[in-house]
Design a protein around this motif. Structure first.
Motif, PDB file in Angstrom:
ATOM      1  N   ALA A  74       0.858  -1.182   0.000  1.00 53.61           N
ATOM      2  CA  ALA A  74       0.000   0.000   0.000  1.00 53.61           C
ATOM      3  C   ALA A  74       0.896   1.235   0.000  1.00 53.61           C
ATOM      4  O   ALA A  74       1.868   1.299   0.743  1.00 53.61           O
ATOM      5  CB  ALA A  74      -0.905   0.008   1.228  1.00 53.61           C
ATOM      6  N   ARG A  75       0.571   2.205  -0.856  1.00 51.91           N
ATOM      7  CA  ARG A  75       1.321   3.460  -0.909  1.00 51.91           C
ATOM      8  C   ARG A  75       0.354   4.615  -0.822  1.00 51.91           C
ATOM      9  O   ARG A  75      -0.711   4.598  -1.433  1.00 51.91           O
ATOM     10  CB  ARG A  75       2.112   3.562  -2.216  1.00 51.91           C
ATOM     11  CG  ARG A  75       3.170   2.468  -2.323  1.00 51.91           C
ATOM     12  CD  ARG A  75       4.083   2.690  -3.460  1.00 51.91           C
ATOM     13  NE  ARG A  75       4.874   3.890  -3.191  1.00 51.91           N
ATOM     14  CZ  ARG A  75       5.483   4.593  -4.128  1.00 51.91           C
ATOM     15  NH1 ARG A  75       5.382   4.249  -5.379  1.00 51.91           N
ATOM     16  NH2 ARG A  75       6.197   5.639  -3.809  1.00 51.91           N
ATOM     17  N   LEU A  76       0.735   5.628  -0.071  1.00 51.27           N
ATOM     18  CA  LEU A  76      -0.050   6.845   0.037  1.00 51.27           C
ATOM     19  C   LEU A  76       0.542   7.859  -0.940  1.00 51.27           C
ATOM     20  O   LEU A  76       1.716   8.213  -0.836  1.00 51.27           O
ATOM     21  CB  LEU A  76      -0.007   7.391   1.467  1.00 51.27           C
ATOM     22  CG  LEU A  76      -0.918   8.562   1.770  1.00 51.27           C
ATOM     23  CD1 LEU A  76      -2.381   8.167   1.596  1.00 51.27           C
ATOM     24  CD2 LEU A  76      -0.673   9.071   3.184  1.00 51.27           C
ATOM     25  N   VAL A  77      -0.244   8.279  -1.922  1.00 51.59           N
ATOM     26  CA  VAL A  77       0.256   9.190  -2.956  1.00 51.59           C
ATOM     27  C   VAL A  77      -0.570  10.471  -2.968  1.00 51.59           C
ATOM     28  O   VAL A  77      -1.747  10.481  -2.611  1.00 51.59           O
ATOM     29  CB  VAL A  77       0.234   8.533  -4.361  1.00 51.59           C
ATOM     30  CG1 VAL A  77       1.114   7.303  -4.387  1.00 51.59           C
ATOM     31  CG2 VAL A  77      -1.173   8.179  -4.767  1.00 51.59           C
ATOM     32  N   GLU A  78       0.068  11.548  -3.396  1.00 52.51           N
ATOM     33  CA  GLU A  78      -0.640  12.818  -3.471  1.00 52.51           C
ATOM     34  C   GLU A  78      -1.487  12.872  -4.745  1.00 52.51           C
ATOM     35  O   GLU A  78      -1.154  12.262  -5.750  1.00 52.51           O
ATOM     36  CB  GLU A  78       0.345  13.984  -3.451  1.00 52.51           C
ATOM     37  CG  GLU A  78       1.225  14.050  -4.686  1.00 52.51           C
ATOM     38  CD  GLU A  78       2.195  15.197  -4.649  1.00 52.51           C
ATOM     39  OE1 GLU A  78       1.778  16.326  -4.337  1.00 52.51           O
ATOM     40  OE2 GLU A  78       3.367  14.960  -4.930  1.00 52.51           O
TER      41      GLU A  78
END
Length: 103
Positions: A47-51
């Motif tokens: 899981a990655r948090l991206v803008e």
């Protein structure tokens, strides 16, 4: 997701600050992927948090974009130099890479 948040916090990726009403925050979203091994078996979930960049406006809230990515010509040059000099090569994976570029 917990690992991603922990890494972002450990690297002091952001500061929470008030913003003027004239500013529209960019926001973020989660991107999920499934990593598999070469034999097709499950390796891990990622899981990655991206803008969200769809609210950016040139000259207002960004001037340029930059990604730390090696160009294939550089990779080929390094491989050729290592092969011609009989140097050992090692592979590694960087889990979290944070840059202080622009700060």
């Amino acid at each position: 997701m917990q690992e991603e948040i922990a890494a972002l916090e450990a690297n002091h990726t952001w500061d929470i600050e008030p913003y003027p009403l004239t500013i529209v925050p960019l926001g973020c979203k989660w991107v999920y992927s499934v990593k598999v091994r070469s034999d097709g078996s499950l390796d891990r979930y990622k899981a990655r948090l991206v803008e969200l960049e769809n609210n950016q406006e040139y000259g207002v809230n960004y001037e340029e974009t930059f990604a730390h990515v090696a160009k294939m010509t550089i990779v080929r040059t390094i491989l050729a130099l290592a092969a011609s000099s009989d140097l050992p090569l090692h592979q590694m994976d960087v889990k979290k890479c944070f840059s202080s570029w622009g700060s």
